[in-house]
Design a protein around this motif. Structure first.
Motif, PDB file in Angstrom:
ATOM      1  N   LEU A  28       0.932  -1.297  -0.002  1.00 15.36           N
ATOM      2  CA  LEU A  28      -0.194  -0.108  -0.044  1.00 15.36           C
ATOM      3  C   LEU A  28       1.033   1.335   0.151  1.00 15.36           C
ATOM      4  N   ARG A  30       0.021   3.976   1.548  1.00 16.26           N
ATOM      5  CA  ARG A  30      -0.210   4.498   2.955  1.00 16.26           C
ATOM      6  C   ARG A  30      -0.707   3.638   3.786  1.00 16.26           C
ATOM      7  N   PRO A  31      -0.310   2.592   4.745  1.00 19.37           N
ATOM      8  CA  PRO A  31      -1.361   1.782   5.421  1.00 19.37           C
ATOM      9  C   PRO A  31      -2.356   2.291   6.048  1.00 19.37           C
ATOM     10  N   GLU A  32      -3.365   1.586   6.349  1.00 21.11           N
ATOM     11  CA  GLU A  32      -4.783   1.905   7.014  1.00 21.11           C
ATOM     12  C   GLU A  32      -4.546   2.042   8.481  1.00 21.11           C
ATOM     13  N   TYR A  33      -4.987   3.327   8.793  1.00 19.75           N
ATOM     14  CA  TYR A  33      -4.817   3.684  10.403  1.00 19.75           C
ATOM     15  C   TYR A  33      -5.580   2.627  11.306  1.00 19.75           C
ATOM     16  N   ALA A  34      -5.170   1.921  12.245  1.00 19.03           N
ATOM     17  CA  ALA A  34      -6.095   1.464  13.295  1.00 19.03           C
ATOM     18  C   ALA A  34      -5.145   1.697  14.619  1.00 19.03           C
TER      19      ALA A  34
END
Length: 50
Positions: A28, A30-34
């Motif tokens: 990705l 930008r990685p998904e924020y969690a």
């Protein structure tokens, strides 16, 4: 830029078995924020009552 991934398991005697063969994957941008890790869904953790 691509990366490769190969999934395999190793038993206690050291014998390896390929679960998924090597494939190319695109990371990705930008990685998904969690804010936290998702809950574990393995059989052991699924039996625990929180």
């Amino acid at each position: 830029m691509t990366m490769t991934i190969k999934v395999y398991e190793v038993d206690r005697t050291g014998i390896t078995q390929v679960i998924r063969p090597e494939v190319e994957v695109v990371p990705l941008d930008r990685p998904e924020y969690a804010p936290e890790y998702p809950a574990c869904e393995c059989p052991t953790c699924s039996e625990v009552v929180w």
